[in-house]
Scaffold this active site. Sequence first.
Site, PDB file in Angstrom:
ATOM      1  N   ASN A  53       0.965  -1.058  -0.252  1.00  0.00           N
ATOM      2  CA  ASN A  53      -0.071   0.201   0.167  1.00  0.00           C
ATOM      3  C   ASN A  53       1.136   0.969  -0.018  1.00  0.00           C
ATOM      4  O   ASN A  53       2.152   1.152  -0.220  1.00  0.00           O
ATOM      5  CB  ASN A  53      -0.963   0.179   1.103  1.00  0.00           C
ATOM      6  CG  ASN A  53      -0.036   0.279   2.788  1.00  0.00           C
ATOM      7  OD1 ASN A  53       0.667   0.825   2.558  1.00  0.00           O
ATOM      8  ND2 ASN A  53      -0.719  -1.135   3.112  1.00  0.00           N
ATOM      9  N   ALA A  57       1.425   1.906  11.331  1.00  0.00           N
ATOM     10  CA  ALA A  57       1.941   0.984  10.504  1.00  0.00           C
ATOM     11  C   ALA A  57       0.554   1.035   9.456  1.00  0.00           C
ATOM     12  O   ALA A  57      -0.334   0.505  10.549  1.00  0.00           O
ATOM     13  CB  ALA A  57       2.789  -0.636  10.844  1.00  0.00           C
ATOM     14  N   ASP A  72      -4.118  -5.849   4.900  1.00  0.00           N
ATOM     15  CA  ASP A  72      -5.281  -7.015   5.650  1.00  0.00           C
ATOM     16  C   ASP A  72      -5.016  -8.261   5.522  1.00  0.00           C
ATOM     17  O   ASP A  72      -5.770  -9.120   6.309  1.00  0.00           O
ATOM     18  CB  ASP A  72      -6.280  -5.960   5.584  1.00  0.00           C
ATOM     19  CG  ASP A  72      -6.747  -4.809   5.914  1.00  0.00           C
ATOM     20  OD1 ASP A  72      -6.229  -4.650   7.547  1.00  0.00           O
ATOM     21  OD2 ASP A  72      -6.783  -3.817   5.728  1.00  0.00           O
ATOM     22  N   LYS A 116       8.657 -17.962 -10.001  1.00  0.00           N
ATOM     23  CA  LYS A 116       8.556 -16.996 -10.563  1.00  0.00           C
ATOM     24  C   LYS A 116       7.577 -16.946 -11.345  1.00  0.00           C
ATOM     25  O   LYS A 116       7.742 -18.325 -12.275  1.00  0.00           O
ATOM     26  CB  LYS A 116       9.611 -15.731 -11.040  1.00  0.00           C
ATOM     27  CG  LYS A 116       9.107 -14.853 -11.219  1.00  0.00           C
ATOM     28  CD  LYS A 116      10.236 -14.164 -12.459  1.00  0.00           C
ATOM     29  CE  LYS A 116       9.167 -12.836 -13.555  1.00  0.00           C
ATOM     30  NZ  LYS A 116      10.362 -12.847 -14.725  1.00  0.00           N
ATOM     31  N   ASP A 120      -5.073  -9.618  13.216  1.00  0.00           N
ATOM     32  CA  ASP A 120      -4.891  -7.925  13.237  1.00  0.00           C
ATOM     33  C   ASP A 120      -3.738  -7.611  14.077  1.00  0.00           C
ATOM     34  O   ASP A 120      -4.259  -8.070  15.766  1.00  0.00           O
ATOM     35  CB  ASP A 120      -6.110  -7.666  13.808  1.00  0.00           C
ATOM     36  CG  ASP A 120      -6.435  -5.507  13.187  1.00  0.00           C
ATOM     37  OD1 ASP A 120      -5.009  -5.502  14.405  1.00  0.00           O
ATOM     38  OD2 ASP A 120      -7.219  -5.516  12.619  1.00  0.00           O
ATOM     39  N   ILE A 121      -2.556  -7.407  13.815  1.00  0.00           N
ATOM     40  CA  ILE A 121      -1.552  -7.120  15.601  1.00  0.00           C
ATOM     41  C   ILE A 121      -2.005  -6.153  16.193  1.00  0.00           C
ATOM     42  O   ILE A 121      -2.297  -6.278  17.170  1.00  0.00           O
ATOM     43  CB  ILE A 121       0.356  -6.497  14.852  1.00  0.00           C
ATOM     44  CG1 ILE A 121      -0.212  -7.439  13.624  1.00  0.00           C
ATOM     45  CG2 ILE A 121       0.764  -6.728  15.962  1.00  0.00           C
ATOM     46  CD1 ILE A 121       1.151  -6.943  12.583  1.00  0.00           C
ATOM     47  N   PHE A 133      -4.098   3.042  14.678  1.00  0.00           N
ATOM     48  CA  PHE A 133      -4.691   4.056  13.933  1.00  0.00           C
ATOM     49  C   PHE A 133      -5.636   3.656  13.135  1.00  0.00           C
ATOM     50  O   PHE A 133      -6.119   2.619  12.952  1.00  0.00           O
ATOM     51  CB  PHE A 133      -3.440   4.931  12.520  1.00  0.00           C
ATOM     52  CG  PHE A 133      -2.040   5.196  12.935  1.00  0.00           C
ATOM     53  CD1 PHE A 133      -1.031   4.888  13.854  1.00  0.00           C
ATOM     54  CD2 PHE A 133      -1.787   7.246  13.002  1.00  0.00           C
ATOM     55  CE1 PHE A 133      -0.597   6.103  14.788  1.00  0.00           C
ATOM     56  CE2 PHE A 133      -1.487   8.088  13.041  1.00  0.00           C
ATOM     57  CZ  PHE A 133      -0.437   7.752  14.177  1.00  0.00           C
ATOM     58  N   LYS A 146     -13.290   1.141  15.306  1.00  0.00           N
ATOM     59  CA  LYS A 146     -11.809   0.356  15.523  1.00  0.00           C
ATOM     60  C   LYS A 146     -11.428   0.523  17.218  1.00  0.00           C
ATOM     61  O   LYS A 146     -11.135   0.069  17.683  1.00  0.00           O
ATOM     62  CB  LYS A 146     -10.398   0.436  14.408  1.00  0.00           C
ATOM     63  CG  LYS A 146     -10.929   1.078  13.283  1.00  0.00           C
ATOM     64  CD  LYS A 146      -9.886   1.324  12.144  1.00  0.00           C
ATOM     65  CE  LYS A 146     -10.333   1.041  10.914  1.00  0.00           C
ATOM     66  NZ  LYS A 146     -10.567   1.449  10.325  1.00  0.00           N
ATOM     67  N   LYS A 184     -11.690  -2.854  19.077  1.00  0.00           N
ATOM     68  CA  LYS A 184     -10.135  -3.075  19.192  1.00  0.00           C
ATOM     69  C   LYS A 184      -9.025  -3.477  20.376  1.00  0.00           C
ATOM     70  O   LYS A 184      -8.227  -3.183  20.930  1.00  0.00           O
ATOM     71  CB  LYS A 184      -8.740  -2.771  17.626  1.00  0.00           C
ATOM     72  CG  LYS A 184      -9.433  -3.069  16.843  1.00  0.00           C
ATOM     73  CD  LYS A 184      -8.504  -2.726  15.638  1.00  0.00           C
ATOM     74  CE  LYS A 184      -8.588  -2.633  14.567  1.00  0.00           C
ATOM     75  NZ  LYS A 184      -7.540  -2.645  13.227  1.00  0.00           N
TER      76      LYS A 184
HETATM   77  N1  CTP Z   1      -3.858  -3.134  12.006  1.00  0.00           N
HETATM   78  C1  CTP Z   1      -2.708  -3.744  12.517  1.00  0.00           C
HETATM   79  N2  CTP Z   1      -2.775  -5.285  12.200  1.00  0.00           N
HETATM   80  C2  CTP Z   1      -3.626  -5.468  10.655  1.00  0.00           C
HETATM   81  C3  CTP Z   1      -4.291  -5.059  10.100  1.00  0.00           C
HETATM   82  C4  CTP Z   1      -4.308  -3.604  11.016  1.00  0.00           C
HETATM   83  O1  CTP Z   1      -2.120  -3.643  13.781  1.00  0.00           O
HETATM   84  N3  CTP Z   1      -3.590  -6.043  10.279  1.00  0.00           N
HETATM   85  C5  CTP Z   1      -3.564  -1.543  13.048  1.00  0.00           C
HETATM   86  C6  CTP Z   1      -3.267  -0.542  12.054  1.00  0.00           C
HETATM   87  O2  CTP Z   1      -1.605  -0.460  12.814  1.00  0.00           O
HETATM   88  C7  CTP Z   1      -3.832   0.715  13.428  1.00  0.00           C
HETATM   89  C8  CTP Z   1      -5.376  -0.284  12.538  1.00  0.00           C
HETATM   90  O3  CTP Z   1      -4.853  -1.043  12.674  1.00  0.00           O
HETATM   91  O4  CTP Z   1      -3.418   0.902  14.410  1.00  0.00           O
HETATM   92  C9  CTP Z   1      -6.232   0.689  12.264  1.00  0.00           C
HETATM   93  O5  CTP Z   1      -5.803   0.083  10.736  1.00  0.00           O
HETATM   94  P1  CTP Z   1      -6.673   0.936   9.569  1.00  0.00           P
HETATM   95  O6  CTP Z   1      -5.796  -0.155   8.428  1.00  0.00           O
HETATM   96  O7  CTP Z   1      -6.976   2.311   9.315  1.00  0.00           O
HETATM   97  O8  CTP Z   1      -8.151  -0.394  10.078  1.00  0.00           O
HETATM   98  P2  CTP Z   1      -8.664  -2.210   9.768  1.00  0.00           P
HETATM   99  O9  CTP Z   1      -9.119  -2.907  11.055  1.00  0.00           O
HETATM  100  O10 CTP Z   1      -7.586  -2.384   8.588  1.00  0.00           O
HETATM  101  O11 CTP Z   1      -9.270  -1.627   8.449  1.00  0.00           O
HETATM  102  P3  CTP Z   1     -10.275  -1.464   7.614  1.00  0.00           P
HETATM  103  O12 CTP Z   1      -8.997  -1.306   6.323  1.00  0.00           O
HETATM  104  O13 CTP Z   1     -11.550  -1.919   7.217  1.00  0.00           O
HETATM  105  O14 CTP Z   1     -10.894   0.334   7.680  1.00  0.00           O
END
Ligand code: CTP
Length: 399
Positions: free
Chosen positions: A211, A275, A279, A289, A305-306, A324, A338, A342
């Site tokens: 991303n 970070a 997802d 390859k 989701d960490i 974030f 969130k 979370k």
């Molecule tokens: N995060 C994480 N591990 C993941 C996905 C997200 O630790 N696998 C954490 C990000 O570092 C951030 C928060 O979750 O602090 C929210 O990330 P964001 O991308 O805004 O949201 P998502 O939970 O991924 O949901 P969505 O993409 O549906 O908005």
Amino acid sequence: MNFLKDKKILLIICGGIAAYKSLELIRLFKKNGSVVKTILTNSAKKFITPLSVASLSQEKVYTDLFDHNNEAEMDHISLSRWSDLILIAPATANTITKLSNGMASDLASTVVLASDKKVFLAPAMNVRMWEHNSNKKNVKKLKEFDYQLIGPEVGDMACGEFGEGKMIEPENIINFFIKYFKSEKKHCKYKALVTAGPTHEYIDPVRYVTNKSSGKQGYEIARSLSRKGFDTTLISGPTNLEPITGVNTINVNSAKEMLEATLNNLPVDVAIFSAAVADWKIKNFKYEKIKKDNNINLALEKNIDILNYVSKHNSLRPKIVIGFAAETNNLIENSKKKLNDKSCDWIIANNISDKSIGFGSDFNEVTIFYKNKKIEKISKMKKSILSDRIVQRIVSELN
Ligand code: CTP
């Protein structure tokens, strides 16, 4: 305890009558055990000599940007990286103008522009110059860059006039820095962990899904935490950013590696998950390859989701967990969700549909959603300054 002992001070002396005070300043820093390297601007050399500065500091004095010997020995970048902080004393109206415009026209201004350290200025000039609208504008800009002013004082001036513009006395500058380093030391007992940047989810050995995250906000938060004296670990996805001196940085690629590195570095007092973790990961990673003749359908599966994992952990949950939220729409609703889903203490949300802030930009504008407090909006500012604001709030919550 001597808070100035072994501190590395890069002192820039500009050309003003108050330059004589910087000799006393060097003497006092040295008496307190600091190491002082100095840069003299060309006009400073008209007020004090490099020889007197070198004798007092017992260090080489730097003067010219293109001095072949200096550059070989310690160039303008290394000089700023070497220091714990930069102090410009006296800071003249001319130097303030240069710095507020980001100029790099001599060694002093180039070092400041290239620096990642906190910059302090002790201005000294005639009262009319200090009060001139042009100087006021420049000073305002410096504050926006997060440079900190010490003084000036009100008093009798060398030019015979009275008013604000007198350089603060060396002894008071020393007391200021004793307090500054003392307050940094206070947070040494705290440990912090920051995740930053994107992750790469590999399809085969050469292709990956990622991303747009640059990692800048997370790096700035780690830098601010470290400056405040936190023992800081940064778990970084792939970025183009320079490592931060004093921050323990662990480089990872995938979300899986980021999770492992995070768990290996707990417990901490505060964890900030900035970070942009992917997802999803590729379900069937190909070790060879993939040839383009193949038609491929990428099957994806969810990454852990960490933030969610750490926040709900029975034994490893930090005292403060900050997530974030990158949102293009329904910012309030999504962020609140969130925060609850979370189990975070705060969610720092930014609107990523605004191109002038967020991903890749040096600026950010955020809204903080707290578990136990009212929502707080922080207006657009440099990511580095915003990070200091965030860390101030972390410090007050920990205390
Ligand atoms: N995060 C994480 N591990 C993941 C996905 C997200 O630790 N696998 C954490 C990000 O570092 C951030 C928060 O979750 O602090 C929210 O990330 P964001 O991308 O805004 O949201 P998502 O939970 O991924 O949901 P969505 O993409 O549906 O908005």
